[in-house]
Design a protein around this motif. Structure first.
Motif, PDB file in Angstrom:
ATOM      1  N   TYR B  35       1.129  -1.318   0.283  1.00  0.00           N
ATOM      2  CA  TYR B  35       0.333   0.245   0.217  1.00  0.00           C
ATOM      3  C   TYR B  35       0.911   1.420   0.254  1.00  0.00           C
ATOM      4  N   GLN B  37       0.190   5.249   1.158  1.00  0.00           N
ATOM      5  CA  GLN B  37       0.469   6.150   2.076  1.00  0.00           C
ATOM      6  C   GLN B  37       0.705   7.319   2.015  1.00  0.00           C
ATOM      7  N   ASN B  41      -2.524  10.826   4.732  1.00  0.00           N
ATOM      8  CA  ASN B  41      -3.225   9.410   5.653  1.00  0.00           C
ATOM      9  C   ASN B  41      -3.966   9.268   4.073  1.00  0.00           C
ATOM     10  N   PHE B  43      -4.556   5.907   2.045  1.00  0.00           N
ATOM     11  CA  PHE B  43      -4.374   5.233   0.957  1.00  0.00           C
ATOM     12  C   PHE B  43      -4.338   4.152  -0.121  1.00  0.00           C
ATOM     13  N   PHE B  45      -3.547   0.803  -2.526  1.00  0.00           N
ATOM     14  CA  PHE B  45      -3.643  -0.443  -2.578  1.00  0.00           C
ATOM     15  C   PHE B  45      -2.872  -0.659  -3.795  1.00  0.00           C
ATOM     16  N   LEU B  89       4.936   6.899   1.913  1.00  0.00           N
ATOM     17  CA  LEU B  89       5.304   6.160   2.776  1.00  0.00           C
ATOM     18  C   LEU B  89       4.175   4.227   2.085  1.00  0.00           C
ATOM     19  N   LEU B  91       4.070   0.682   3.020  1.00  0.00           N
ATOM     20  CA  LEU B  91       3.736  -0.223   3.696  1.00  0.00           C
ATOM     21  C   LEU B  91       3.007  -1.632   3.150  1.00  0.00           C
ATOM     22  N   PRO B 105       6.606  -1.818   9.369  1.00  0.00           N
ATOM     23  CA  PRO B 105       7.106  -0.461   9.683  1.00  0.00           C
ATOM     24  C   PRO B 105       7.090   0.792   8.451  1.00  0.00           C
ATOM     25  N   ARG B 108       9.803   5.328   4.395  1.00  0.00           N
ATOM     26  CA  ARG B 108       9.618   6.104   3.118  1.00  0.00           C
ATOM     27  C   ARG B 108       9.892   6.971   2.647  1.00  0.00           C
TER      28      ARG B 108
END
Lengths: 114, 112
Positions: B35, B37, B41, B43, B45, B89, B91, B105, B108
């Motif tokens: 994902y 981000q 904030n 997200f 996919f 970010l 993920l 975690p 970034r």
């Protein structure tokens, strides 16, 4: 298509007060439902999940959530917040078929003040 | 606690450069997700795998993004030619399938 709405972008509560963070979803079938928390510069940590059964589910660190099919909601609650609960909280849904991907809400930034 | 490992934690690239990040899923988890981000904030996919095979990927990943999950090696996500809008970010998550996803975690990425 599924969607998730977290109507409160920011919530501020006093330490020791109760908390409710709202989540509403839209889906043709009841999805799997999740709440995650994200602390600064970290990934997502699972708080709790709902698949079926008792609509009130218990999670970690005193969090619980209540599923309501009639309201298409999955609100997160905590009886007494601590300053360390300050973080961003995300509601997510997935279907139990297909590619299993999550659809996330926009998140609610929680600030706990003394 | 999640046991998903992501490296590197931070990545700085210039525009047009390749950016590669890696993910080791939890042991025994056959499904891996990526994902993105963004700073708001939101997200997105990108792609997921089940036992090394792609389950689904979005159009963006078909063009500049490539990903793989070889057996006995870390999964990877690579951006062929980084753009400023790729700063985010990233993920990685793993799961047993129709079950909870456990997140690393994140990496970034900053594209200058």
């Amino acid at each position: 298509a599924q969607s998730v709405t977290q109507p409160d972008a920011r919530v501020t509560v006093s330490e020791g007060a109760s908390l409710q963070l709202r989540c509403k979803y839209s889906s043709s079938v009841t999805p799997y439902l999740f709440w995650y928390v994200q602390y600064p510069r970290q990934g997502l940590q699972l708080l709790l999940k709902y698949y079926s059964g008792d609509p009130v589910v218990q999670g970690v660190n005193g969090f619980e959530a209540e599923f309501s099919k009639s309201n298409s909601s999955f609100h997160l609650r905590k009886a007494s917040v601590h300053w360390s609960d300050s973080a961003v909280y995300f509601c997510a849904v997935s279907l139990n078929t297909g590619n299993y991907k999550y659809v996330f809400g926009a998140g609610t930034r929680l600030k706990v003040i003394a | 606690n999640s046991k998903v490992i992501q490296t590197p934690r931070y990545l700085v690239k210039g525009q047009g450069q390749k950016a590669k990040m890696r993910c080791i899923p939890e042991k025994g988890h056959p499904v891996v997700f990526w994902y993105q981000q963004n700073k708001n904030n939101e997200f997105k996919f990108l792609i997921n795998f089940q036992n090394q095979e792609v389950l689904q990927q979005i159009d963006m990943t078909e063009k500049r993004f490539s990903a793989e999950c070889p057996s006995n090696s870390p999964c990877s996500l690579e951006i062929q030619s980084s753009e400023a809008g790729d700063s985010a970010l990233y993920l990685c998550a793993s799961s047993l399938g129709t079950d909870t996803q456990y997140f690393g975690p994140g990496t970034r990425l900053l594209v200058l």
